[in-house]
Design a protein around this motif. Structure first.
Motif, short mmCIF file in Angstrom:
data_model
loop_
_atom_site.label_atom_id
_atom_site.label_comp_id
_atom_site.label_asym_id
_atom_site.label_seq_id
_atom_site.Cartn_x
_atom_site.Cartn_y
_atom_site.Cartn_z
N GLN A 53 0.83 -1.21 0.00
CA GLN A 53 0.00 0.00 0.00
C GLN A 53 0.86 1.25 0.00
O GLN A 53 0.53 2.25 -0.64
CB GLN A 53 -0.93 0.01 1.21
N VAL A 54 1.98 1.22 0.73
CA VAL A 54 2.89 2.36 0.74
C VAL A 54 3.43 2.61 -0.67
O VAL A 54 3.55 3.76 -1.11
CB VAL A 54 4.05 2.13 1.73
N VAL A 55 3.73 1.55 -1.40
CA VAL A 55 4.21 1.70 -2.78
C VAL A 55 3.15 2.40 -3.62
O VAL A 55 3.46 3.36 -4.35
CB VAL A 55 4.56 0.32 -3.39
N VAL A 56 1.91 1.95 -3.52
CA VAL A 56 0.82 2.58 -4.28
C VAL A 56 0.68 4.04 -3.88
O VAL A 56 0.59 4.94 -4.73
CB VAL A 56 -0.50 1.82 -4.05
N ASP A 57 0.66 4.29 -2.57
CA ASP A 57 0.47 5.66 -2.08
C ASP A 57 1.62 6.57 -2.50
O ASP A 57 1.42 7.76 -2.76
CB ASP A 57 0.34 5.66 -0.56
N MET A 58 2.83 6.02 -2.58
CA MET A 58 3.98 6.82 -3.00
C MET A 58 3.86 7.26 -4.45
O MET A 58 4.27 8.37 -4.81
CB MET A 58 5.27 6.04 -2.79
#
Length: 217
Positions: free
Chosen positions: A84-89
């Motif tokens: 999710q952090v990857v997507v949000d980044m």
């Protein structure tokens, strides 16, 4: 001590001014005279701290790295799912490329400065390297499907970062780019993630804007 504080303030003004000039005019077109004028300091003061435009560019790239690392740290503090952090980044990048002079300048420096090989702090090595590390964390956390090769996951993240940067460069609107990201992640996430209700990742941009995304200068 007062002299040192003045020197630090002058350096900060120069780095901020350089980021503004590189972001708006481009690395090649912006001159040291433009930077000193924008910072409100003399050319002598500029050359006291930075002898070349490349040195100024390197200082701007360091600040762009600070923006990235601060964002990742803040997101990881509140989001337990690394995927999710990857997507949000990637969604955050869509905002930063329009709102943050350091990140915008890092793209123009990377595109326009002539180097024999990409430097670690250039835009693409920096962003891709950091997001690939997050994919490694996602793998270690059991978030990626076993059939998903690491190289395949990195390819998808590379496509997302490259797509956002290219769309911004070609003047696509923030809304258009966000929709493109949503469509991309809706297509890709089911192929990457493990089907586990406790560790789901969504495609949409976060509703709240992280503090690190606010304009700081």
């Amino acid at each position: 001590m007062a002299r040192q504080e003045r020197s630090e303030r002058t350096m900060e003004r120069l780095v901020v001014a350089a980021a503004d000039q590189f972001a708006s005019q481009g690395f090649v077109k912006a001159s040291l005279a433009d930077v000193s004028r924008s910072a409100g300091v003399t050319k002598g003061a500029l050359f006291f701290h930075f002898s070349t435009k490349d040195e100024l560019a390197d200082a701007v790239l360091v600040r762009a790295q600070d923006v990235l690392e601060t964002m990742v740290e803040e997101m990881c503090e509140t989001e337990p799912v690394f995927l999710q952090v990857v997507v949000d980044m990637t969604h955050a990048l869509n905002r930063l490329l329009r709102d943050d002079a350091f990140v915008m300048a890092s793209v123009r420096i990377t595109r326009e400065r002539v180097n024999d090989r990409p430097a670690p702090l250039d835009f693409y090595p920096l962003w891709l390297g950091r997001l690939w590390q997050l994919l490694d964390e996602a793998r270690g956390n059991g978030e990626l499907g076993r059939s998903v090769a690491d190289a395949s996951a990195r390819t998808m993240v590379t496509a997302a970062v490259s797509g956002v940067e290219t769309l911004t460069w070609t003047r696509a609107s923030r809304v258009e780019t966000e929709k493109w990201l949503n469509d991309l992640w809706e297509l890709v996430l089911p192929l990457l993630k493990v089907e586990d209700e406790k560790r789901t990742a969504g495609a949409a941009a976060p509703l709240a804007q992280a503090p690190s995304l606010k304009k700081r200068y």
